[in-house]
Write a protein that holds these residues in place. Structure first.
Motif, PDB file in Angstrom:
ATOM      1  N   TYR A   1       0.847  -1.189   0.000  1.00 45.65           N
ATOM      2  CA  TYR A   1       0.000   0.000   0.000  1.00 45.65           C
ATOM      3  C   TYR A   1       0.885   1.242   0.000  1.00 45.65           C
ATOM      4  CZ  TYR A   1       0.933   0.449   5.039  1.00 45.65           C
ATOM      5  OH  TYR A   1       1.547   0.589   6.268  1.00 45.65           O
ATOM      6  N   PHE A   2       0.259   2.383  -0.293  1.00 46.59           N
ATOM      7  CA  PHE A   2       0.989   3.644  -0.365  1.00 46.59           C
ATOM      8  C   PHE A   2       0.366   4.654   0.586  1.00 46.59           C
ATOM      9  CE2 PHE A   2       2.415   1.607  -4.124  1.00 46.59           C
ATOM     10  CZ  PHE A   2       3.585   2.226  -4.541  1.00 46.59           C
ATOM     11  N   THR A   3       1.193   5.530   1.123  1.00 45.34           N
ATOM     12  CA  THR A   3       0.702   6.675   1.898  1.00 45.34           C
ATOM     13  C   THR A   3       1.086   7.956   1.167  1.00 45.34           C
ATOM     14  OG1 THR A   3       2.730   6.719   3.255  1.00 45.34           O
ATOM     15  CG2 THR A   3       0.829   5.483   4.104  1.00 45.34           C
ATOM     16  N   LEU A   4       0.185   8.924   1.259  1.00 47.34           N
ATOM     17  CA  LEU A   4       0.410  10.214   0.595  1.00 47.34           C
ATOM     18  C   LEU A   4       0.164  11.324   1.608  1.00 47.34           C
ATOM     19  CD1 LEU A   4       0.877  11.829  -2.079  1.00 47.34           C
ATOM     20  CD2 LEU A   4      -1.607  11.834  -2.345  1.00 47.34           C
ATOM     21  N   ASP A   5       1.179  12.093   1.882  1.00 47.21           N
ATOM     22  CA  ASP A   5       1.071  13.244   2.778  1.00 47.21           C
ATOM     23  C   ASP A   5       1.152  14.520   1.952  1.00 47.21           C
ATOM     24  OD1 ASP A   5       0.950  11.744   5.190  1.00 47.21           O
ATOM     25  OD2 ASP A   5       3.116  11.437   5.083  1.00 47.21           O
ATOM     26  N   ILE A   6       0.111  15.357   2.070  1.00 46.36           N
ATOM     27  CA  ILE A   6       0.030  16.595   1.298  1.00 46.36           C
ATOM     28  C   ILE A   6      -0.069  17.768   2.256  1.00 46.36           C
ATOM     29  CG2 ILE A   6      -1.286  17.932  -0.381  1.00 46.36           C
ATOM     30  CD1 ILE A   6      -2.311  15.382  -1.577  1.00 46.36           C
ATOM     31  N   ASN A   7       0.760  18.763   2.031  1.00 48.81           N
ATOM     32  CA  ASN A   7       0.672  20.042   2.740  1.00 48.81           C
ATOM     33  C   ASN A   7       0.438  21.138   1.716  1.00 48.81           C
ATOM     34  OD1 ASN A   7       1.395  19.443   5.663  1.00 48.81           O
ATOM     35  ND2 ASN A   7       3.124  18.502   4.610  1.00 48.81           N
ATOM     36  N   MET A   8      -0.633  21.918   1.928  1.00 54.50           N
ATOM     37  CA  MET A   8      -0.993  22.970   0.981  1.00 54.50           C
ATOM     38  C   MET A   8      -1.070  24.318   1.681  1.00 54.50           C
ATOM     39  SD  MET A   8      -3.938  21.407  -1.519  1.00 54.50           S
ATOM     40  CE  MET A   8      -3.489  20.283  -2.840  1.00 54.50           C
ATOM     41  N   TRP A   9      -0.607  25.337   0.970  1.00 55.57           N
ATOM     42  CA  TRP A   9      -0.716  26.713   1.433  1.00 55.57           C
ATOM     43  C   TRP A   9      -1.395  27.526   0.344  1.00 55.57           C
ATOM     44  CZ3 TRP A   9       3.408  23.533   1.960  1.00 55.57           C
ATOM     45  CH2 TRP A   9       3.883  23.289   3.256  1.00 55.57           C
ATOM     46  N   GLY A  10      -2.276  28.435   0.755  1.00 53.02           N
ATOM     47  CA  GLY A  10      -2.965  29.240  -0.240  1.00 53.02           C
ATOM     48  C   GLY A  10      -3.783  30.348   0.379  1.00 53.02           C
ATOM     49  N   ASN A  11      -4.671  30.927  -0.430  1.00 47.50           N
ATOM     50  CA  ASN A  11      -5.475  32.071  -0.017  1.00 47.50           C
ATOM     51  C   ASN A  11      -6.955  31.781  -0.181  1.00 47.50           C
ATOM     52  OD1 ASN A  11      -3.031  33.480   0.301  1.00 47.50           O
ATOM     53  ND2 ASN A  11      -3.096  34.196  -1.835  1.00 47.50           N
ATOM     54  N   LEU A  12      -7.764  32.513   0.565  1.00 53.11           N
ATOM     55  CA  LEU A  12      -9.206  32.494   0.365  1.00 53.11           C
ATOM     56  C   LEU A  12      -9.506  33.401  -0.820  1.00 53.11           C
ATOM     57  CD1 LEU A  12     -11.965  31.545   1.389  1.00 53.11           C
ATOM     58  CD2 LEU A  12     -12.032  33.582   2.835  1.00 53.11           C
ATOM     59  N   GLY A  13      -9.786  32.794  -1.967  1.00 51.22           N
ATOM     60  CA  GLY A  13      -9.926  33.567  -3.197  1.00 51.22           C
ATOM     61  C   GLY A  13     -11.314  34.087  -3.454  1.00 51.22           C
ATOM     62  N   GLU A  14     -12.353  33.418  -2.884  1.00 47.10           N
ATOM     63  CA  GLU A  14     -13.733  33.842  -3.132  1.00 47.10           C
ATOM     64  C   GLU A  14     -14.622  33.262  -2.035  1.00 47.10           C
ATOM     65  OE1 GLU A  14     -17.004  33.781  -6.804  1.00 47.10           O
ATOM     66  OE2 GLU A  14     -15.315  32.388  -6.789  1.00 47.10           O
ATOM     67  N   TYR A  15     -15.599  34.053  -1.612  1.00 45.90           N
ATOM     68  CA  TYR A  15     -16.529  33.591  -0.586  1.00 45.90           C
ATOM     69  C   TYR A  15     -17.915  34.122  -0.927  1.00 45.90           C
ATOM     70  CZ  TYR A  15     -18.748  33.126   4.044  1.00 45.90           C
ATOM     71  OH  TYR A  15     -19.594  32.818   5.083  1.00 45.90           O
ATOM     72  N   GLN A  16     -18.742  33.286  -1.539  1.00 45.48           N
ATOM     73  CA  GLN A  16     -20.114  33.647  -1.878  1.00 45.48           C
ATOM     74  C   GLN A  16     -21.027  33.155  -0.761  1.00 45.48           C
ATOM     75  OE1 GLN A  16     -21.419  32.425  -5.755  1.00 45.48           O
ATOM     76  NE2 GLN A  16     -19.487  32.970  -6.748  1.00 45.48           N
ATOM     77  N   ALA A  17     -21.493  34.074   0.058  1.00 41.24           N
ATOM     78  CA  ALA A  17     -22.376  33.722   1.180  1.00 41.24           C
ATOM     79  C   ALA A  17     -23.766  34.273   0.895  1.00 41.24           C
ATOM     80  CB  ALA A  17     -21.826  34.288   2.475  1.00 41.24           C
ATOM     81  N   MET A  18     -24.740  33.359   0.708  1.00 41.31           N
ATOM     82  CA  MET A  18     -26.107  33.784   0.422  1.00 41.31           C
ATOM     83  C   MET A  18     -26.701  34.557   1.607  1.00 41.31           C
ATOM     84  SD  MET A  18     -26.290  32.622  -2.593  1.00 41.31           S
ATOM     85  CE  MET A  18     -28.030  32.831  -2.971  1.00 41.31           C
TER      86      MET A  18
END
Length: 405
Positions: free
Chosen positions: A301-318
């Motif tokens: 079996y395989f394990t995958l570790d992901i670390n992501m960095w980013g921004n809040l690009g859009e927030y549509q709140a009804m």
């Protein structure tokens, strides 16, 4: 002093470009389309054209129709005439900067040389931008025999973009882009957008890379391109088991594969907000992954570790309740994005496994980490691979919430 004079005299006699030819004396090929020889031919139609676009072939069968998109070196760049007498690129409306000629045969080299019977100038391939191959052609022969000529010819550049289309390839090089630029340049530039669009499977998928992968007996993916009306789009990918076409994966699967292979510099991941109808878009800026194989007895079996960095690009709140600068809200978004990334990765992995194509390079990792295990199972890998599990762990960090909060 005498020696210097002799050297100057020799330099004067051998200087310059001995094979120089003016631009207007060449026909620059910008793109190539490869279909089956009978493409576009229906009973009772196109018979005269088919007889013209061919030659007497002493051996073998007519296998391919090769079409060349040629740049028009002319003031104003008005509409050109293709080999059938129709304005090239009519799909896009208006005249373009190229025209198309075609020929049929078995050897692509012979087909191209015979096209000199349709051209008033020599054909020059050093500026070719894209090669589009129809699904029918790769199903019949595989991709390696088709690109062999392009890999061997010294005029070809290994950064040529490759595409596979489910329909006919020739209409795509007849297409006139809205920008009115040469179609081959337009097609090649679409692929270059892959760094910001995770749906485009064009990372490391050019003529040179594909040729190298095939030489190493690796599974490959080639971007899928389609045309509907006046719209040309690259979407999803055609998968090949070594050299043989096996099927397509969609845009979401492409994104999942690219997240594992880290072949993009940016991307957009959308998740639902706190209430029904809310939409949040996370802009990926950077991420690191680590894919590791594990052997436990007979289990792999395989394990995958992901670390992501980013921004809040859009927030549509009804019905806005949460604030984008609320730490609790940000943590909830990070968790939702992490869960979506995990689902997307597993979707891509399952799509590839269902077709038996190892686009996550499990075999390469296993061979690197456990060479003895690989030697034992390599002959049965095709049976083992579709059932290999992947355990995914994702951590997401939102660095900024954008200008508007």
């Amino acid at each position: 002093m005498v020696g210097v004079l002799i050297m100057v005299a020799i330099a004067l006699t051998i200087s310059g470009c001995w094979d120089r030819r003016e631009l207007q004396d060449r026909n620059f090929v910008m793109a190539v389309a490869i279909d089956t020889a009978d493409a576009g031919q229906r009973p009772g139609e196109g018979k005269k054209e088919a007889k013209t676009e061919t030659f007497v072939q002493p051996n073998g069968v007519k296998r391919y129709r090769v079409s060349l998109q040629i740049l028009k070196i002319a003031k104003g760049g008005g509409g050109g005439q293709g080999s059938s007498g129709q304005t090239s690129g009519g799909q896009g409306g208006g005249g373009g900067k190229t025209y198309v000629i075609s020929n049929t045969g078995q050897s692509l080299f012979e087909v191209v040389r015979d096209m000199l019977g349709q051209s008033n100038k020599s054909l020059y391939f050093e500026h070719i931008q894209a090669i589009i191959i129809s699904e029918a052609a790769v199903r019949e022969m595989g991709v390696k025999p088709i690109i062999d000529f392009f890999l061997r010819d010294a005029e070809m550049r290994w950064r040529i973009r490759l595409y596979v289309t489910p329909g006919e390839a020739r209409p795509l090089i007849e297409y006139v882009p809205p920008s009115k630029e040469a179609g081959g340049i337009f097609l090649a530039n679409i692929a270059r957008n892959h760094i910001k669009d995770m749906h485009i499977a064009a990372a490391r998928i050019d003529l040179g890379n594909v040729g190298t992968q095939l030489d190493n007996k690796m599974d490959i993916a080639i971007p899928r391109i389609e045309m509907a009306g006046n719209v040309v789009k690259v979407r999803g990918a055609a998968l090949f088991k070594k050299d043989k076409f096996v099927g397509y994966i969609d845009e979401r699967a492409v994104a999942g594969v690219r997240m594992v292979r880290v072949t993009e510099k940016s991307g957009i991941i959308t998740v639902p907000g706190d209430r029904e109808g809310d939409v949040i878009a996370f802009e990926l800026i950077r991420h690191d992954t680590q894919l590791v194989p594990h052997v436990d007895g007979d289990n792999i079996y395989f394990t995958l570790d992901i670390n992501m960095w980013g921004n809040l690009g859009e927030y549509q709140a009804m019905n806005r309740v949460s604030s984008a600068d609320d730490p609790e809200f940000v943590r909830r978004v990070e968790q939702k994005v992490a869960e979506e990334v995990k689902r997307t990765v597993l979707y891509g992995k399952n799509s590839c496994q269902s077709l038996g194509v190892d686009m996550l390079y499990f075999s390469r990792k296993l061979k690197l980490y456990y060479p003895k295990t690989w030697d034992k199972i390599k002959d049965n890998w095709d049976e083992i691979y579709p059932n290999v599990p992947l355990v995914v762990s994702v951590n997401v960090v939102i660095n900024q919430a954008g200008e508007h909060k």
